[in-house]
Design a protein around this motif. Structure first.
Motif, short mmCIF file in Angstrom:
data_model
loop_
_atom_site.label_atom_id
_atom_site.label_comp_id
_atom_site.label_asym_id
_atom_site.label_seq_id
_atom_site.Cartn_x
_atom_site.Cartn_y
_atom_site.Cartn_z
N GLU A 213 -44.42 30.40 -13.30
CA GLU A 213 -43.93 30.55 -14.30
C GLU A 213 -42.80 31.77 -14.05
OE1 GLU A 213 -45.99 31.59 -17.68
OE2 GLU A 213 -47.25 30.03 -17.90
N GLN A 214 -43.43 32.81 -13.43
CA GLN A 214 -42.49 34.15 -13.21
C GLN A 214 -41.45 33.56 -12.02
OE1 GLN A 214 -45.88 36.58 -12.02
NE2 GLN A 214 -45.93 37.42 -13.93
N ALA A 215 -41.61 32.96 -11.28
CA ALA A 215 -40.71 32.54 -10.16
C ALA A 215 -39.54 31.59 -10.80
CB ALA A 215 -41.24 31.46 -9.02
N ILE A 216 -39.99 30.90 -11.82
CA ILE A 216 -38.94 30.02 -12.53
C ILE A 216 -38.05 30.91 -13.35
CG2 ILE A 216 -38.40 28.50 -14.38
CD1 ILE A 216 -41.20 26.93 -13.65
N GLU A 217 -38.66 31.83 -14.09
CA GLU A 217 -37.83 32.82 -14.89
C GLU A 217 -37.06 33.76 -14.18
OE1 GLU A 217 -41.23 34.67 -17.10
OE2 GLU A 217 -40.85 33.25 -18.85
N ARG A 218 -37.60 33.96 -12.94
CA ARG A 218 -36.51 35.04 -12.14
C ARG A 218 -35.17 34.28 -11.41
NH1 ARG A 218 -41.08 36.35 -9.43
NH2 ARG A 218 -40.73 35.08 -7.77
N ILE A 219 -35.61 32.56 -11.38
CA ILE A 219 -34.59 32.02 -10.57
C ILE A 219 -33.63 31.51 -11.40
CG2 ILE A 219 -34.53 29.99 -9.20
CD1 ILE A 219 -37.01 30.72 -7.82
N MET A 220 -34.02 30.94 -12.57
CA MET A 220 -33.08 30.23 -13.17
C MET A 220 -33.27 30.19 -14.73
SD MET A 220 -34.75 26.39 -12.88
CE MET A 220 -33.56 25.38 -13.96
N GLN A 221 -32.22 29.82 -15.39
CA GLN A 221 -31.77 29.94 -17.01
C GLN A 221 -32.47 28.73 -17.62
OE1 GLN A 221 -29.67 32.46 -15.57
NE2 GLN A 221 -31.35 33.69 -16.32
N GLU A 222 -31.93 27.61 -16.93
CA GLU A 222 -32.12 26.23 -17.80
C GLU A 222 -33.54 25.51 -17.48
OE1 GLU A 222 -29.11 24.45 -19.76
OE2 GLU A 222 -29.14 26.63 -19.75
N ALA A 223 -34.47 26.47 -17.93
CA ALA A 223 -35.97 25.91 -17.48
C ALA A 223 -36.73 25.97 -18.98
CB ALA A 223 -36.68 26.72 -16.57
N VAL A 224 -37.57 25.05 -19.16
CA VAL A 224 -38.45 25.09 -20.38
C VAL A 224 -39.79 24.94 -19.66
CG1 VAL A 224 -39.64 23.46 -22.04
CG2 VAL A 224 -37.05 23.85 -22.19
N ILE A 225 -40.73 26.00 -20.03
CA ILE A 225 -42.04 26.00 -19.58
C ILE A 225 -42.92 25.55 -20.71
CG2 ILE A 225 -43.87 27.49 -18.64
CD1 ILE A 225 -41.45 29.42 -17.23
N ILE A 226 -43.77 24.73 -20.50
CA ILE A 226 -44.64 24.37 -21.57
C ILE A 226 -46.17 24.69 -21.05
CG2 ILE A 226 -45.68 22.46 -22.93
CD1 ILE A 226 -43.08 20.88 -22.42
N ASN B 253 -30.20 19.72 -28.32
CA ASN B 253 -29.77 21.37 -28.47
C ASN B 253 -31.05 22.02 -27.29
OD1 ASN B 253 -29.06 24.04 -28.65
ND2 ASN B 253 -30.65 24.12 -30.46
N TRP B 254 -30.78 22.08 -26.20
CA TRP B 254 -31.61 22.34 -25.33
C TRP B 254 -31.86 24.01 -25.19
CZ3 TRP B 254 -34.40 19.98 -21.17
CH2 TRP B 254 -35.12 20.89 -20.29
N VAL B 255 -33.05 24.39 -25.65
CA VAL B 255 -33.50 25.75 -25.73
C VAL B 255 -34.49 26.05 -24.54
CG1 VAL B 255 -34.32 27.54 -27.25
CG2 VAL B 255 -32.98 25.65 -28.06
N SER B 256 -34.17 26.91 -23.68
CA SER B 256 -34.94 27.12 -22.19
C SER B 256 -35.93 28.36 -22.88
CB SER B 256 -34.09 27.82 -21.34
OG SER B 256 -33.31 28.85 -21.72
N GLY B 257 -37.09 28.59 -22.19
CA GLY B 257 -38.05 29.41 -22.68
C GLY B 257 -39.50 28.91 -22.14
N VAL B 258 -40.41 29.84 -22.79
CA VAL B 258 -41.76 29.29 -22.57
C VAL B 258 -42.12 28.78 -24.17
CG1 VAL B 258 -44.16 30.21 -22.29
CG2 VAL B 258 -42.11 31.36 -21.17
N PHE B 259 -43.03 27.41 -24.18
CA PHE B 259 -43.43 27.05 -25.24
C PHE B 259 -44.91 26.56 -25.10
CE2 PHE B 259 -38.99 26.24 -25.10
CZ PHE B 259 -38.51 26.42 -26.44
#
Length: 285
Positions: A135-148, A203-209
């Motif tokens: 999770e942390q790697a994704i958040e460091r590397i890119m903006q356009e990600a959804v983590i579920i 509407n693509w909203v990135s972030g953790v869900f």
């Protein structure tokens, strides 16, 4: 045409996404498992992605054997963390989106109220630690990600609690199931549908869900319902986690708050009992 790559295609979630993919004829899907794209080889991942050029990756592949993970730390970190970082870097460099599946095991289970996405993470086993690193790697590397983050996944496919219970309940007169670990199960088909709702959204909203089914139960409660709905006559005994020692610790409380995914993406979250009934109709007709 949107081209989606799904990793972990032989797992529970990957298999359910494959099942629902036929409802989306305008989307091109590529399903891979470890044979086609091994997650323990970062160079291979990059070469494969360069050839395939997907617009979106659903990262459903993972090392999920929680107890075994304690003995294969390097491999688990590679699959759950470094491979995920590699995919995130590729997505970032190639203007692709990423939906990554994580776990309730990023939490320590000491809460008394459902976990929200921004609550403090503190894994108590190596599987949870490596998933958090991913999770942390994704958040460091890119903006356009959804983590579920999801929990207690079961399905008609693969190995899971529901299938194990059905087998044991047919073989034995009584079984013991822990009653001091609380959460909610997730029918992988419901999660697959939620993922497709996100992909189809304008509407693509990135972030953790967070996503699991609705309700609050223990593993014991879950087993009792499986026994009842399955029409079986096994005696289910409640036992404490202390009586059931495992190599990896489990969080005692891992209920996930689903408000954010419901409000952001208008995702439907069925009650756990209803989803269990649907799955059991397939598994135990």
């Amino acid at each position: 045409m949107l081209h989606i790559l799904v990793t972990g295609s032989k797992g529970q979630l990957g298999s359910e996404i494959k099942k629902v993919s036929k409802n989306y004829p305008t989307i091109q899907f590529t399903f891979v498992d470890r044979e086609e794209m091994p997650l323990d080889d970062n160079d291979f991942i990059i070469t494969f992605l360069n050839q395939l050029q997907p617009n979106l990756i659903v990262s459903a592949g993972a090392y999920t054997a929680v107890d075994q993970a304690e003995n294969e730390k390097e491999l688990v970190d590679q699959i759950n963390h470094l491979a995920v970082a590699t995919m995130a870097k590729w997505c970032s460099n190639n203007h692709a989106k990423l939906i990554h599946i994580s776990t309730d095991y990023v939490f320590d289970g000491k809460s008394a109220i459902p976990y929200k996405e921004n609550d403090h993470t503190s894994p108590i086993n190596w599987y949870g630690e490596t998933k958090l690193r991913g999770e942390q790697a994704i958040e460091r590397i890119m903006q356009e990600a959804v983590i579920i983050r999801t929990a207690w996944v079961y399905s008609e496919f693969g190995h899971n609690f529901v299938k194990t219970m059905l087998r044991l309940m047919k073989e034995r007169e009584s079984i013991g199931v822990v009653n001091d670990q609380v959460g909610t199960p997730t029918y992988a088909l419901d999660l697959a549908k939620a993922i497709m709702t996100i992909i189809e959204s304008d509407n693509w909203v990135s972030g953790v869900f967070h996503f699991s089914n609705e309700g609050e139960i223990s593993w014991y409660d879950f087993a009792v319902e499986i026994n009842k709905l399955g029409g079986l006559n096994c005696k289910v005994n409640a036992v404490s986690s202390d009586q059931f020692p495992t190599a990896a610790k489990r969080p005692n409380y891992s209920l996930l708050d689903k408000t954010k995914i419901k409000q952001t993406y208008n995702v439907m979250v069925p009650a756990w009992e209803e989803s269990l009934k649907l799955c059991l109709k397939i598994l135990n007709p």
